[in-house]
Design an enzyme around this catalytic site. Structure first.
Site, PDB file in Angstrom:
ATOM      1  CE  LYS A 123       2.222   3.168   2.736  1.00  0.00           C
ATOM      2  NZ  LYS A 123       1.997   1.807   2.170  1.00  0.00           N
ATOM      3  CG  ASP A 161      -1.971  -0.729   9.951  1.00  0.00           C
ATOM      4  OD1 ASP A 161      -0.825  -0.258  10.171  1.00  0.00           O
ATOM      5  OD2 ASP A 161      -2.583  -0.890   8.896  1.00  0.00           O
ATOM      6  CE1 TYR A 181      -4.021   1.575   1.953  1.00  0.00           C
ATOM      7  CE2 TYR A 181      -3.980  -0.404   2.400  1.00  0.00           C
ATOM      8  CZ  TYR A 181      -3.886   0.418   1.535  1.00  0.00           C
ATOM      9  OH  TYR A 181      -3.458   0.159   0.409  1.00  0.00           O
ATOM     10  NE  ARG A 211       7.245 -21.909  -0.389  1.00  0.00           N
ATOM     11  CZ  ARG A 211       7.151 -23.186  -0.121  1.00  0.00           C
ATOM     12  NH1 ARG A 211       7.002 -23.408   1.217  1.00  0.00           N
ATOM     13  NH2 ARG A 211       7.189 -24.178  -1.042  1.00  0.00           N
TER      14      ARG A 211
END
Ligand SMILES: Cc1ncc(COP(=O)(O)O)c(C=O)c1O
Length: 371
Positions: free
Chosen positions: A197, A172, A99, A46
């Protein structure tokens, strides 16, 4: 070594046993134990997949952090970080421009979980100072340059004032990328990327990442969140991300050069918003804070509201009308449509993500459509 070298060789990720220059994709979800019942490759995939480890070490090196974690998307990374760093009764300061899905999520999260949220203009340091609440503000979260008007926020100044009041700062840095800004060197505690991106760079992998300045309790809490909630990348996605990151510097440097040239040429046709232009309100700060360029994103104002902006989009042949950014193909987007009725984005604004096409072709297409 220079980051370009570290990225190109993915920190020398060759397999000495097999001679593979390119790592293979580890598909196993579980790992064998030896005859002492000790683990060999890990316990369970995981959050223990060796391809994650390779991607994370490369990204931490590029950002100058002590560690990184990859997630299933940028939103998974952002929400895991914020949920790990604040608890009911705490306070978050975040930016008005950025964003929209993260800003909206922070407001919904705050309302649901009793976390106070102030949304301020982070380019105005006095607004940030006034919003910080001693002992209550635990997190300042912003993007720079910020979608879609490319507001540039002073990372060092905000880190200084936030740290003095006991708050962490998370950035960010999706659009700046480590090519142009290394927030940790400026004091940031945490860096977040939508790796969908520029880090991936080819519009073919959805991924997110966090990078930490320190291996502290906050980082342990974020790691635990990822372990518990399991918003991890698939191994194929992690492999694609690693491949994309190897060409990050070549792509972003070229995209930034083309973006600056287009911004300068478009100025005679319409209003242009780009941190590399002297007309940008935070141009001086951008020149100080960003190294080697101003990024591959710019916006234009067509005038005459949404109808004119959308008619320009319709006339474009080369720029593809689609959301997202940071790929090798140039994209154009009418953000006000995508953000919906409460969007603060001007209706005549078109956001441009510059790809790797020739500058002249990109300019001619825009000039024709704006005529
Ligand atoms: C600046 C920025 N941050 C975060 C995100 C969210 O990332 P993802 O779409 O990978 O979840 C995006 C996506 O558009 C973005 O542009």
């Amino acid at each position: 070594m220079k980051p370009e070298t570290l990225a190109a060789q993915a920190l020398h990720a060759i397999d000495r046993l097999t001679g593979d220059i390119v790592p293979s994709i580890p598909m196993s979800t579980t790992y064998l134990r030896d005859d002492q019942y000790e683990t060999i490759g890990g316990v369970y995939a995981r959050d223990e997949n060796r391809i994650f480890g390779t991607v994370e070490r490369v990204l931490a090196a590029l950002e100058g952090g002590t560690g990184a974690l990859v997630f299933a998307s940028g939103m998974a990374a952002a929400t895991a970080a914020i949920r790990s760093l604040v608890k009911p009764g705490d306070h978050i300061v975040t930016a008005r421009v950025g964003y929209f899905a993260i800003r909206n999520w922070i407001e919904r999260f705050g309302a649901t979980w009793g976390v106070a949220v102030d949304v301020v203009d982070t380019t105005d340091l006095e607004s940030v100072r006034a919003a910080l609440r001693p002992n209550q503000t635990k997190l300042v979260w912003f993007e720079t340059p910020a979608n879609p008007t490319w507001d540039v926020t002073d990372i060092a100044a905000i880190c200084e004032m936030a740290h003095a009041r006991g708050a962490r700062v998370a950035i960010d840095s999706t659009c700046a990328t480590p090519v142009h800004t290394r927030p940790i060197a400026l004091g940031a505690d945490l860096v977040m990327h939508s790796a969908t991106k520029y880090l991936g760079g080819h519009s073919d992998v959805l991924a997110g990442a966090l990078v930490t300045a320190r291996d502290d309790d906050a980082w342990a809490a974020i790691k635990q969140t990822r372990h518990d909630e399991g918003a991890v990348l698939g191994p194929v996605e992690a492999w694609l991300l690693l491949r994309g990151m190897r060409t990050l510097y070549a792509r972003v440097e070229r995209q930034s050069r083309t973006a600056l040239a287009l911004a300068q040429r478009l100025e005679s046709l319409c209003d242009v918003i780009y941190p590399g232009l002297a007309t940008h309100p935070q141009h001086e700060l951008a020149a100080r804070q960003m190294a080697g360029g101003f990024g591959g994103m710019l916006s234009i104002r067509t005038g005459d509201g949404a109808a004119r902006a959308l008619s320009v989009v319709k006339r474009l042949r080369l720029w593809l009308p689609a959301t997202s950014l940071g790929g090798v193909e140039s994209l154009v987007e009418h953000r006000a449509t995508v953000e919906g009725p409460n969007s603060p984005t001007p209706p005549d604004l078109l956001r441009l993500s510059v790809g790797l096409e020739h500058e002249d072709d990109l300019f001619d297409d825009l000039a024709g459509a704006l005529r």
